[in-house]
Design a protein around this motif. Structure first.
Motif, PDB file in Angstrom:
ATOM      1  N   PRO A  70       0.805  -1.219   0.000  1.00  0.00           N
ATOM      2  CA  PRO A  70       0.000   0.000   0.000  1.00  0.00           C
ATOM      3  C   PRO A  70       0.838   1.271   0.000  1.00  0.00           C
ATOM      4  N   GLY A  71       0.221   2.352  -0.439  1.00  0.00           N
ATOM      5  CA  GLY A  71       0.841   3.671  -0.387  1.00  0.00           C
ATOM      6  C   GLY A  71      -0.004   4.615   0.430  1.00  0.00           C
ATOM      7  N   ILE A  72       0.540   5.811   0.686  1.00  0.00           N
ATOM      8  CA  ILE A  72      -0.231   6.849   1.379  1.00  0.00           C
ATOM      9  C   ILE A  72       0.186   8.204   0.820  1.00  0.00           C
ATOM     10  N   TYR A  73      -0.118   8.417  -0.469  1.00  0.00           N
ATOM     11  CA  TYR A  73       0.234   9.693  -1.091  1.00  0.00           C
ATOM     12  C   TYR A  73      -0.754  10.137  -2.165  1.00  0.00           C
ATOM     13  N   THR A  74      -1.863   9.396  -2.314  1.00  0.00           N
ATOM     14  CA  THR A  74      -2.908   9.824  -3.240  1.00  0.00           C
ATOM     15  C   THR A  74      -4.237   9.913  -2.493  1.00  0.00           C
ATOM     16  N   ASP A  75      -5.208  10.570  -3.119  1.00  0.00           N
ATOM     17  CA  ASP A  75      -6.535  10.669  -2.513  1.00  0.00           C
ATOM     18  C   ASP A  75      -7.161   9.290  -2.317  1.00  0.00           C
ATOM     19  N   ALA A  76      -6.933   8.383  -3.275  1.00  0.00           N
ATOM     20  CA  ALA A  76      -7.480   7.033  -3.154  1.00  0.00           C
ATOM     21  C   ALA A  76      -6.856   6.299  -1.972  1.00  0.00           C
ATOM     22  N   HIS A  77      -5.554   6.473  -1.771  1.00  0.00           N
ATOM     23  CA  HIS A  77      -4.905   5.856  -0.615  1.00  0.00           C
ATOM     24  C   HIS A  77      -5.528   6.357   0.683  1.00  0.00           C
ATOM     25  N   VAL A  78      -5.723   7.663   0.769  1.00  0.00           N
ATOM     26  CA  VAL A  78      -6.286   8.267   1.982  1.00  0.00           C
ATOM     27  C   VAL A  78      -7.670   7.689   2.266  1.00  0.00           C
ATOM     28  N   ALA A  79      -8.484   7.591   1.242  1.00  0.00           N
ATOM     29  CA  ALA A  79      -9.836   7.068   1.430  1.00  0.00           C
ATOM     30  C   ALA A  79      -9.808   5.604   1.872  1.00  0.00           C
ATOM     31  N   GLY A  80      -8.918   4.820   1.288  1.00  0.00           N
ATOM     32  CA  GLY A  80      -8.830   3.413   1.662  1.00  0.00           C
ATOM     33  C   GLY A  80      -8.339   3.212   3.082  1.00  0.00           C
ATOM     34  N   TRP A  81      -7.337   3.978   3.476  1.00  0.00           N
ATOM     35  CA  TRP A  81      -6.805   3.851   4.832  1.00  0.00           C
ATOM     36  C   TRP A  81      -7.783   4.368   5.873  1.00  0.00           C
ATOM     37  N   ARG A  82      -8.636   5.310   5.504  1.00  0.00           N
ATOM     38  CA  ARG A  82      -9.596   5.840   6.478  1.00  0.00           C
ATOM     39  C   ARG A  82     -10.489   4.720   7.015  1.00  0.00           C
ATOM     40  N   GLU A  83     -10.870   3.775   6.162  1.00  0.00           N
ATOM     41  CA  GLU A  83     -11.692   2.652   6.611  1.00  0.00           C
ATOM     42  C   GLU A  83     -10.933   1.783   7.610  1.00  0.00           C
ATOM     43  N   VAL A  84      -9.635   1.604   7.381  1.00  0.00           N
ATOM     44  CA  VAL A  84      -8.809   0.817   8.296  1.00  0.00           C
ATOM     45  C   VAL A  84      -8.737   1.504   9.659  1.00  0.00           C
ATOM     46  N   ASN A  85      -8.460   2.800   9.646  1.00  0.00           N
ATOM     47  CA  ASN A  85      -8.339   3.553  10.897  1.00  0.00           C
ATOM     48  C   ASN A  85      -9.627   3.503  11.702  1.00  0.00           C
ATOM     49  N   GLU A  86     -10.748   3.682  11.020  1.00  0.00           N
ATOM     50  CA  GLU A  86     -12.024   3.679  11.717  1.00  0.00           C
ATOM     51  C   GLU A  86     -12.287   2.326  12.371  1.00  0.00           C
ATOM     52  N   ALA A  87     -11.882   1.242  11.705  1.00  0.00           N
ATOM     53  CA  ALA A  87     -12.084  -0.087  12.266  1.00  0.00           C
ATOM     54  C   ALA A  87     -11.234  -0.298  13.520  1.00  0.00           C
TER      55      ALA A  87
END
Length: 363
Positions: A70-87
């Motif tokens: 995984p990466g964390i430098y695009t809008d799609a990455h941010v949206a995908g990781w947000r679900e992980v963080n919330e869980a």
């Protein structure tokens, strides 16, 4: 004597216990670097640990080393990781992303732009790497220019900002095996500019990355992972190694980072030196730690937290099993990386929980 099950204040957050899920590459992200469909469930299952440190997450296209990370430098990455963080947060856990720039441990087939890997110097590790086309020799990397080193530092800072934007509690700079470590090692760093040669120069990149991340998100949200005893991937820090790491840890201590995460392979003398030099939290990982030794480093005061990798990977209810003195699931290395023929959950989210095993016995 401190109990590993007791709460701990890490920066501005309070952890429910002193267990840490160590970062573990799983290679199950989507091709664009967004976390896969089961990532939130995978991390949710293991959120009873005080702190989750995620799998290595690249801060840029150049930073990717392996396929399906995984990466964390695009809008799609941010949206995908947000679900992980919330869980994770919904179950009382906290999470730091591990920012991992692979440096020379890469292959053009594994990156979005299919370019030559970058490194401190144009020296290959002399190893092979997994690609979706099978194992391949790692090509000679391209040496970063001095200006490109500064740009890479900024990539880390940008990724840290996107991590916080996605809801992470902080980030951990990966300083073992990959780009940060490659600057530290004489076998991979033969530069003649301000980033090569002396201990001070070889440590400069790690310090500048930490400074940039702290400036972006704050010291309380920044950690770093180091290992003075790591010698894999063709890395050799030379006879000055212990002095280099003492210097580096001392300089990083001046930044008041939330923690230093040590993976320990050697003698304990340097750990005691770190305990004296470092004035904030120490996370200690001892690969292969015996079950009867769990909690001993926290109890002795050598560490504030202890991290565990494969035990947590194979036992999402790791703490419940310890409390019940129950057997642990065995980690199967064959299912560590990538999607499995048996399906996306295999070796990822399908490890049996203690309560389901007990229900089976009662039935």
């Amino acid at each position: 004597m401190t109990d590993i099950h007791s709460p701990f204040t890490l920066g501005t957050i309070t952890l429910q216990n002193r267990f840490v899920m160590a970062p573990m590459t799983r290679a199950r992200a989507n091709e664009d670097g967004t976390p896969g469909a089961l990532a939130a469930e995978y991390y949710r299952q293991r959120a009873s640990v005080g702190l989750t440190v995620t799998e290595g997450t690249q801060p840029s296209d150049d930073g990717q080393g392996y396929p399906l990370t995984p990466g964390i430098y695009t809008d799609a990455h941010v949206a995908g990781w947000r679900e992980v963080n919330e869980a994770i947060h919904a179950h009382g856990g906290h999470v730091f992303y591990q920012l991992m720039h692979a440096g020379r441990m890469s292959h053009p087939d594994n990156t979005p732009h299919h370019r030559q890997a970058v490194a401190p110097s144009a020296i290959p590790p002399g190893e092979q790497i997994y690609t979706l086309g099978g194992m391949k020799d790692i090509p000679v990397p391209r040496a970063l220019t001095t200006d490109e080193v500064a740009a890479t530092v900024e990539d880390y800072a940008y990724a840290a900002r996107r991590a916080i934007e996605s809801g992470a509690d902080g980030v951990e700079i990966h300083g073992i095996a990959y780009l940060v470590h490659q600057f530290l090692a004489t076998s991979s760093n033969q530069r003649t500019d301000r980033y090569g040669g002396s201990i001070v120069n070889r440590a400069r990149f790690a310090i500048e990355v930490a400074q940039a991340v702290v400036a972006e998100i704050g010291a309380d949200r920044t950690g770093i992972r180091l290992s003075p005893g790591f010698t894999g991937f063709g890395l050799d820090v030379g006879p000055e190694g212990p002095d280099l790491f003492r210097y580096l840890v001392g300089e990083l201590d001046k930044l008041s980072l939330a923690y230093v995460h040590i993976v320990h392979y050697g003698e304990d003398d340097i750990l005691h030196d770190f305990r004296r030099i470092w004035h904030r939290a120490i996370i200690l990982n001892r690969p292969g730690r015996a079950r009867e030794d769990i909690g001993k480093d926290v109890a002795s005061g050598l560490a504030d937290l202890e991290s565990y990798g494969t035990h947590v990977l194979a036992n999402p209810d790791f703490l419940d099993r310890l409390a019940a003195n129950a057997p642990l699931n065995t980690a199967d290395h064959r299912v560590f990386f990538g999607h499995q023929p048996e399906g996306p959950a295999a070796g990822y989210t399908d490890f049996p929980a203690l309560e389901s095993e007990q229900a089976g016995v009662r039935a």
